[in-house]
Design a protein around this motif. Structure first.
Motif, PDB file in Angstrom:
ATOM      1  N   ARG A   1     -60.595 -55.431  88.350  1.00 54.66           N
ATOM      2  CA  ARG A   1     -61.369 -56.546  87.831  1.00 54.66           C
ATOM      3  C   ARG A   1     -60.548 -57.809  87.868  1.00 54.66           C
ATOM      4  N   LYS A   2     -60.917 -58.726  88.726  1.00 52.92           N
ATOM      5  CA  LYS A   2     -60.163 -59.975  88.775  1.00 52.92           C
ATOM      6  C   LYS A   2     -60.727 -60.990  87.798  1.00 52.92           C
ATOM      7  N   GLY A   3     -62.000 -60.887  87.549  1.00 52.13           N
ATOM      8  CA  GLY A   3     -62.602 -61.903  86.671  1.00 52.13           C
ATOM      9  C   GLY A   3     -63.253 -61.299  85.447  1.00 52.13           C
TER      10      GLY A   3
ATOM     11  N   MET B   1     -55.120 -71.358  83.233  1.00 57.02           N
ATOM     12  CA  MET B   1     -55.510 -70.024  83.708  1.00 57.02           C
ATOM     13  C   MET B   1     -56.904 -70.022  84.331  1.00 57.02           C
ATOM     14  N   GLY B   2     -57.557 -71.149  84.259  1.00 58.37           N
ATOM     15  CA  GLY B   2     -58.894 -71.243  84.853  1.00 58.37           C
ATOM     16  C   GLY B   2     -60.001 -70.885  83.878  1.00 58.37           C
ATOM     17  N   PHE B   3     -59.681 -70.773  82.595  1.00 54.93           N
ATOM     18  CA  PHE B   3     -60.714 -70.464  81.609  1.00 54.93           C
ATOM     19  C   PHE B   3     -61.403 -71.774  81.208  1.00 54.93           C
ATOM     20  N   ASN B   4     -62.707 -71.821  81.351  1.00 53.13           N
ATOM     21  CA  ASN B   4     -63.433 -73.026  80.948  1.00 53.13           C
ATOM     22  C   ASN B   4     -63.992 -72.901  79.544  1.00 53.13           C
TER      23      ASN B   4
HETATM   24  P1  ADP Z   1     -60.051 -57.070  78.543  1.00 53.89           P
HETATM   25  O1  ADP Z   1     -58.782 -57.142  77.771  1.00 53.89           O
HETATM   26  O2  ADP Z   1     -61.274 -56.946  77.682  1.00 53.89           O
HETATM   27  O3  ADP Z   1     -60.025 -56.048  79.638  1.00 53.89           O
HETATM   28  P2  ADP Z   1     -59.174 -59.558  79.767  1.00 53.89           P
HETATM   29  O4  ADP Z   1     -58.754 -60.431  78.652  1.00 53.89           O
HETATM   30  O5  ADP Z   1     -58.104 -58.862  80.541  1.00 53.89           O
HETATM   31  O6  ADP Z   1     -60.253 -58.486  79.276  1.00 53.89           O
HETATM   32  O7  ADP Z   1     -60.074 -60.439  80.734  1.00 53.89           O
HETATM   33  C1  ADP Z   1     -60.628 -59.921  81.921  1.00 53.89           C
HETATM   34  C2  ADP Z   1     -60.483 -60.946  83.032  1.00 53.89           C
HETATM   35  O8  ADP Z   1     -61.203 -62.114  82.707  1.00 53.89           O
HETATM   36  C3  ADP Z   1     -59.053 -61.381  83.256  1.00 53.89           C
HETATM   37  O9  ADP Z   1     -58.887 -61.574  84.640  1.00 53.89           O
HETATM   38  C4  ADP Z   1     -58.945 -62.680  82.492  1.00 53.89           C
HETATM   39  O10 ADP Z   1     -57.989 -63.548  83.074  1.00 53.89           O
HETATM   40  C5  ADP Z   1     -60.349 -63.243  82.624  1.00 53.89           C
HETATM   41  N1  ADP Z   1     -60.770 -64.016  81.443  1.00 53.89           N
HETATM   42  C6  ADP Z   1     -60.550 -63.721  80.138  1.00 53.89           C
HETATM   43  N2  ADP Z   1     -61.103 -64.659  79.334  1.00 53.89           N
HETATM   44  C7  ADP Z   1     -61.686 -65.562  80.146  1.00 53.89           C
HETATM   45  C8  ADP Z   1     -62.436 -66.777  79.924  1.00 53.89           C
HETATM   46  N3  ADP Z   1     -62.694 -67.219  78.702  1.00 53.89           N
HETATM   47  N4  ADP Z   1     -62.871 -67.435  81.017  1.00 53.89           N
HETATM   48  C9  ADP Z   1     -62.621 -66.993  82.256  1.00 53.89           C
HETATM   49  N5  ADP Z   1     -61.934 -65.873  82.539  1.00 53.89           N
HETATM   50  C10 ADP Z   1     -61.474 -65.157  81.501  1.00 53.89           C
END
Ligand code: ADP
Length: 445
Positions: free
Chosen positions: A37-39, A80-83
């Motif tokens: 899972r990348k996203g 990190m690209g989180f909006n």
């Molecule tokens: P989990 O711990 O529930 O498996 P993660 O925190 O690892 O989830 O997040 C899953 C993916 O989504 C990661 O690649 C992370 O970088 C990305 N991600 C997490 N929060 C956000 C957000 N608010 N917006 C965009 N991407 C996000």
């Protein structure tokens, strides 16, 4: 198998393992899922919220700005690209960052933003001027601890004053020293050693305690007890955060021990279904005919991609070798690969370098590769007693609402016994599995 620790499993992984049905440990499966899972996984289901303390207010945010983070930390989040916060972050973050601190239990499937949420809370609670460990995060394995640490390092890119230390295998500390790092991320055994045996840090000074992957923790022999022993040494004021991808009685009982007066948030995973999936079976009289069926199907795959499931590593490798010899570009993923090799294989498949992925049960969950249009059961999934394993069938074939696209499932049936298995799957889901003549590729659409 599930309850054995890594070393025991490796030992059990003897010469005959090629013919044994393959199964990853929960920790391995969790790591793979994180890597695949990348996203962010979007969820359409509603958040369930339970409060043990009705007096504590409940907040939710729609933006990271609304959290009043330190500017450099906010910068790291955007970097990190989180909006915007994910669904569970909307509620989890205000709780985790609240003053006075509130305890949280959160359960949601992998990919929904749990790690990012608690890493942000960990970083935000650190007082950099205090030169001792204040935040402790427990992970079930070395690899999972490193994954979390990497997220922390990334998010803290503009906060160089925050220091992190891994308490995992391979890391050593000299006795009679005191750790000066603010955050410790580690596995339970090592943390116990460092905190209680060598006393290189003071567990009673921890203000934030994170227990990640609680379900995987429970599945690993001895880990739950070690976590509880660590937890007992923490101060009453310490904020407790507890995360799990799945939710059952064992997880809840564990959570009750670790987290007093929690806010509990749950996001139910979307059910997989066989809607939109056309299911077929192909009659074959031996392995060779199964092979021909696969190559006929392969010839028609066209734009999409296919995943072929085999029962054993031996069959998977045999099939891959044969197809490669015949000039097909196929990828193979089995349990014998190292973590790096698995990542590499999945990356290539996701990018479309290979159109066909041959694998065993190790991959029945978590393969949301959208362009996969055909799933082939080279061997039908069976349980240890040889009966139809309908749950695994659904994981292999089924799609969640997110991928409403049509898919095709093809089951290769090579004996009266496997025909019976196919029929019991058909009966279980009450969905017709149609006969397909694999010689006639026009029938496959
Ligand atoms: P989990 O711990 O529930 O498996 P993660 O925190 O690892 O989830 O997040 C899953 C993916 O989504 C990661 O690649 C992370 O970088 C990305 N991600 C997490 N929060 C956000 C957000 N608010 N917006 C965009 N991407 C996000």
């Amino acid at each position: 198998e599930i309850n054995k620790n890594e070393d025991e499993r490796n030992k059990a992984d003897g010469e005959n393992s090629d013919d044994a049905p393959e199964q990853f440990s929960p920790a391995e499966a969790s790591l793979l899922q994180k890597i695949i899972r990348k996203g962010l996984v979007e969820s359409k289901t509603d958040l369930e919220i339970q409060r043990k303390d009705p007096n504590s207010p409940l907040y939710s945010v729609k933006s990271f700005d609304a959290l009043h983070l330190k500017p450099n930390l906010l910068k790291g989040v955007y970097e990190m690209g989180f909006n915007a916060p994910s669904k569970i972050q909307e509620t989890a973050l205000p709780t985790l960052l609240a003053d006075p601190p509130q305890n949280l239990i959160a359960q949601s499937q992998s990919g929904t933003g749990k790690t990012a949420a608690f890493v942000l809370a960990m970083l935000s609670r650190v007082k950099p001027e205090l030169r001792y460990p204040q935040v402790l995060c427990l992970s079930p394995t070395y690899e999972l601890a490193i994954q979390t640490g990497e997220v922390a390092a990334h998010m803290a890119k503009f906060c160089p004053e925050i220091e992190l230390r891994y308490a995992v295998r391979g890391e050593e500390v000299a006795k009679n020293t005191k750790l000066t790092e603010h955050i410790i991320i580690g596995t339970p055994g090592k943390v116990l050693d460092w905190g209680l045996k060598y006393r290189v840090f003071d567990l009673s000074k921890i203000t934030v305690f994170v227990l990640d992957e609680a379900d995987v923790m429970i599945a690993t022999q001895g880990h739950q007890d070690q976590c509880i022993r660590i937890h007992k040494t923490l101060s009453k004021e310490c904020q407790m955060m507890f995360f799990s991808a799945t939710y059952n009685e064992d997880v809840m009982n564990f959570a009750e021990i670790i987290v007093p007066r929690p806010l509990i948030i749950r996001l139910k995973r979307e059910e997989e279904s066989l809607n939109n999936i056309k299911q077929y079976y192909v009659r074959c009289s031996n392995q060779q005919e199964k092979y021909s069926a696969v190559t006929n199907i392969y010839g028609t795959v066209g734009v999409g991609q296919a995943i072929i499931f085999c029962h054993t590593r031996r069959t998977a490798n045999w099939l891959a070798e044969k197809m490669t010899k015949d000039g097909h570009a196929v990828a193979v993923l089995t349990g014998e690969l190292s973590v790096e090799q698995r990542i590499n294989v999945l990356d290539r498949f996701r990018n479309g370098t290979e159109k066909v992925l041959i694998t065993t049960n190790v991959l029945s969950r978590g393969i949301d590769v959208e362009q996969v249009t055909i799933v082939v059961n080279f061997d039908l999934p069976v349980d240890v007693e040889g009966k139809a394993d309908c749950e695994t069938y659904l994981h292999r074939i089924g799609r969640t609402g997110r991928f409403g696209k049509h898919g095709i499932a093809i089951n290769l049936v090579d004996s009266p016994a496997s025909m019976l298995i196919c029929q019991s799957i058909e009966k279980h889901f009450n969905r017709k599995i149609n006969y397909l003549n694999a010689e006639d590729s026009d029938e496959i659409e």
